[in-house]
Design a protein around this motif. Sequence first.
Motif, mmCIF file in Angstrom:
data_model
loop_
_atom_site.group_PDB
_atom_site.id
_atom_site.type_symbol
_atom_site.label_atom_id
_atom_site.label_comp_id
_atom_site.label_asym_id
_atom_site.label_seq_id
_atom_site.Cartn_x
_atom_site.Cartn_y
_atom_site.Cartn_z
ATOM 1 N N ASN A 173 0.838 -1.194 0.000
ATOM 2 C CA ASN A 173 0.000 0.000 0.000
ATOM 3 C C ASN A 173 0.875 1.246 0.000
ATOM 4 O O ASN A 173 0.671 2.176 0.779
ATOM 5 N N ARG A 217 -5.321 1.687 -0.246
ATOM 6 C CA ARG A 217 -6.266 1.698 0.875
ATOM 7 C C ARG A 217 -5.758 2.709 1.894
ATOM 8 O O ARG A 217 -4.615 3.154 1.828
ATOM 9 N N LYS A 218 -6.615 3.041 2.851
ATOM 10 C CA LYS A 218 -6.231 4.008 3.869
ATOM 11 C C LYS A 218 -5.249 3.380 4.860
ATOM 12 O O LYS A 218 -5.271 2.161 5.061
ATOM 13 N N TYR A 254 -12.276 5.238 -0.445
ATOM 14 C CA TYR A 254 -11.414 4.843 -1.568
ATOM 15 C C TYR A 254 -12.282 4.720 -2.816
ATOM 16 O O TYR A 254 -13.399 4.208 -2.754
ATOM 17 N N PRO A 255 -11.845 5.128 -4.006
ATOM 18 C CA PRO A 255 -10.544 5.757 -4.318
ATOM 19 C C PRO A 255 -10.599 7.278 -4.333
ATOM 20 O O PRO A 255 -9.647 7.920 -4.720
#
Length: 248
Positions: A190, A196-197, A210-211
């Motif tokens: 990531n 993703r966060k 997201y996104p």
Amino acid sequence: MNSPYFSLTISGEPFQLFSLPHLLALAVTLGLLLLLYLFRRQLQAPAAKRAFRFALAGVLLLSEVAFQLWHVLTDSWSAAYTLPLQLCSVTLLLSVIMLLARSYRVYEIAFFAGIGGAAQALLTPELFYPFPHFRFVHFFVAHAGIILACLYMTWVEGCRPTFRSVLKTMGFLNALLVVALVANAWTGGNYLFVSRKPDNPSLIDFLGPYPWYILSLEGVAVALFSLLYVPFWRKTPASVPAERDLSS
């Protein structure tokens, strides 16, 4: 590694946002920045400049080598997590190059991406290990070092960013975003948090799902870089040193 200061497993409570160790680490960072500003004239001497540049570049480079070595020794090295593709890892390496080469071209990008990224990371760290674990110390040394490097080039070497520097930084970051997306698809990682966060609380939590938060991050980056540029917008072009002037 069996030592609790270097082990892969967390001993005790995990890192807590704005805990006493976190606040003290921020205070030390601010203290170092204040000292750099107060002694900026003393550092103008050629020998002092050279010593400071090489010492800070060495600390930054050593921090990245130690980070990679820690993962190797704890059998936790993974292409999904430890490639130097996070923003602060990239700006750390750029800061080393900038210091060693006294490069204004690298400074243009490192100033905005480095200060913007490292400041946000210091305030809301993606960190799980508490003080005095190696990862805690490494995290704050590396991120504080990035900001110190950029402000050294500004306060001591006389570099000044321009508005074109903001545009160059955005272009660089978007190119890096593409690299991160490819690396994430290949490794399952990531990098740059574009898949993703982050797990820990951060600014990204307020930027939508997201996104779409990626587009929001673009706007935040432009706003942040423009804010960082405000102190310099009245400077004349003569205040921007040429590359050849820095290397003299």
